[in-house]
Write an enzyme that holds these catalytic residues in place. Sequence first.
Site, PDB file in Angstrom:
ATOM      1  N   ARG A  60      -4.106   4.655  -7.058  1.00 16.74           N
ATOM      2  CA  ARG A  60      -4.732   5.993  -7.240  1.00 16.74           C
ATOM      3  C   ARG A  60      -4.192   6.886  -8.480  1.00 16.74           C
ATOM      4  NH1 ARG A  60      -3.380   9.368  -4.155  1.00 16.74           N
ATOM      5  NH2 ARG A  60      -1.759   8.454  -2.976  1.00 16.74           N
ATOM      6  N   LYS A 200     -10.652   7.837  -0.775  1.00 11.57           N
ATOM      7  CA  LYS A 200      -9.921   9.019  -0.621  1.00 11.57           C
ATOM      8  C   LYS A 200     -10.556  10.094  -1.159  1.00 11.57           C
ATOM      9  CE  LYS A 200      -6.056   7.118   0.883  1.00 11.57           C
ATOM     10  NZ  LYS A 200      -5.771   7.487   2.371  1.00 11.57           N
ATOM     11  N   HIS A 219      -4.025  12.373   7.881  1.00  5.75           N
ATOM     12  CA  HIS A 219      -3.818  11.084   7.528  1.00  5.75           C
ATOM     13  C   HIS A 219      -2.906  10.280   8.576  1.00  5.75           C
ATOM     14  CE1 HIS A 219      -1.628   8.788   3.951  1.00  5.75           C
ATOM     15  NE2 HIS A 219      -2.504   8.004   4.419  1.00  5.75           N
ATOM     16  N   SER A 239       2.687   5.794   2.951  1.00  3.57           N
ATOM     17  CA  SER A 239       2.591   4.192   2.540  1.00  3.57           C
ATOM     18  C   SER A 239       4.018   3.424   2.836  1.00  3.57           C
ATOM     19  CB  SER A 239       2.221   4.242   0.962  1.00  3.57           C
ATOM     20  OG  SER A 239       2.310   2.361   1.107  1.00  3.57           O
ATOM     21  N   LYS A 243       2.408   2.623   9.203  1.00  7.18           N
ATOM     22  CA  LYS A 243       1.449   3.176   9.964  1.00  7.18           C
ATOM     23  C   LYS A 243       0.436   2.106  10.439  1.00  7.18           C
ATOM     24  CE  LYS A 243      -0.777   6.011   7.028  1.00  7.18           C
ATOM     25  NZ  LYS A 243      -2.155   5.508   6.925  1.00  7.18           N
ATOM     26  N   THR A 244      -0.068   1.319   9.756  1.00  6.22           N
ATOM     27  CA  THR A 244      -1.004   0.322  10.164  1.00  6.22           C
ATOM     28  C   THR A 244      -0.339  -0.751  11.050  1.00  6.22           C
ATOM     29  OG1 THR A 244      -2.378   0.597   8.014  1.00  6.22           O
ATOM     30  CG2 THR A 244      -2.550  -1.323   9.159  1.00  6.22           C
ATOM     31  N   ASP A 258      -6.144   4.755   9.181  1.00  6.29           N
ATOM     32  CA  ASP A 258      -5.780   5.588   8.143  1.00  6.29           C
ATOM     33  C   ASP A 258      -6.170   7.023   8.363  1.00  6.29           C
ATOM     34  OD1 ASP A 258      -4.484   5.818   5.570  1.00  6.29           O
ATOM     35  OD2 ASP A 258      -6.264   5.827   4.714  1.00  6.29           O
ATOM     36  N   ARG A 324      -3.950  -5.175  -1.390  1.00  2.37           N
ATOM     37  CA  ARG A 324      -4.737  -4.848  -0.305  1.00  2.37           C
ATOM     38  C   ARG A 324      -5.921  -5.613   0.074  1.00  2.37           C
ATOM     39  NH1 ARG A 324      -3.465   0.673   1.544  1.00  2.37           N
ATOM     40  NH2 ARG A 324      -1.946   1.497   0.187  1.00  2.37           N
TER      41      ARG A 324
END
Length: 532
Positions: A60, A200, A219, A239, A243-244, A258, A324
């Site tokens: 990003r 996003k 988030h 990141s 989390k995932t 997410d 990704r």
Amino acid sequence: MTSGRVNPKFRLEDQQIDGLGNVYYNLMEPALVESALSRGEGHLGKGGTFLVTTGKFTGRSPKDKHVVKTESVADTIWWENNAAMSPEGFDALYTDMVAHMKGRDYFVQDLIGGADPKHAINVRMVTELAWHGLFIRHMLRRPEREALDDFIADFTVINCPSFQADPAKHDCRSETVIAMNFDRKMILIGGTEYAGENKKSVFTLLNYLLPEKGIMPMHCSANHATGNPVDTAVFFGLSGTGKTTLSADPERTLIGDDEHGWSDSGTFNFEGGCYAKTINLSREAEPEIYATTEKFGTVIENMVYDEDTRDLDFDDDSLTANMRCAYPLHYISNASKKAVGGHPKNIIMLTCDAFGVLPPIARLTPAQAMYHFLSGFTSKVAGTERGVTEPEPTFSTCFGAPFMPRRPEVYGNLLREKIAQHGATCWLVNTGWTGGAYGTGSRMPIKATRALLTAALEGGLSGVQYRKDPNFGFEVPVSVDGVADILLDPRRTWDDPESYDRQAAKLVNMFAANFAQYLPFIDDDVKAAAIG
């Protein structure tokens, strides 16, 4: 020429966007893959995946994100974190972008942000690249086909990577631009092929709209106990914190990986898919996510692969460490079909502490939870960026500062109110280093992290003995079945305890220096949590 299913009264020309070439409305996955291949946008991978690189931008561009400063939002946007754009600059940007689009082919996807129909928004995505249409079709929620006949968008996003902005004319920072106009209900993206800007931008939009309805946008990933949506857990984290990975527990049902909302009814996913990092992805450690990299339509972004076999190299980060894959949620076998859960029973804040100071798990009071939520701490390690030679703290408020259009305390107060109302238990979980800082210590064992999380989620930590951490004041369990006691006391894992004390004092001071910006806006009990 136009093709595809669409509301006949809501074509682009009805939105005063005309003079385009071919316009393809709501193509489904096979047609989008075919279009992307025929246009030379990427290559076909194993299982029918789509392999693509995003050129100059592999992540990003937060500094190129702008909010149009109109009277309706002037007093509610966090301008220290969101670059302003004048209405005149946006108007010129829109005029020039639409002129640039004339004669070119575009792909339109009419989609939904939010699994709860009471709080969902309709979003029209207009993309120059067919594979961006495939990506966002995975990421947002797809209406039933017949519902497209009456679809009217609440907001429209136009993404035109080939368009270069003019900073002087368009009141932006560079040739790359992400411009959000709440009055015109439109987002314009130009000068970047990185697909993450699409999703996003919608997340940022919901982050602004939902607090007005008393809904906490988060988030975070989320799951619930199998067959029991009331037992919901959410996982905040930046990141690289897990989390995932940690939410994809085969023993629990995945709500999403997410972005979620917390309403008076409970938790709901914003998305219809997952956008997982694939660096060092392992078939053994994360079989469900790994399997998606060989499923039809999955977008494989910025990964090195064998030209002949199309085998992916999960360890080669020569293109980017931010490699990704994007896939629909139903590719995960234990994913919730409704993508909703109850009020969070447990809230987990994930951090990757490369200083080796924080314990693997700690229980937080509501005031401490607000403190760590506003802090949003994780750390960069040596080698991740040029010039980084020792661990560097990263504080991203609310675990997602680039997506927060309102001031942090708006989200912090919402979270605190909901914790108080629904009695959620809050935990800080360190997935970073133990036994020393990065370069000396070792990464926290994933087996221990999973055991601690399982104990927390199943109530196994409710009756154990706790000690008060001398540095941050939170409670740390002294002993947990299946986890070595020494791991629960970071100071004991260091060869030199005095070195640990110096490192801990350094980290505490970093937290305090960062948190000083919030002191004028928070209550006394949170201030007390800030000083231990």
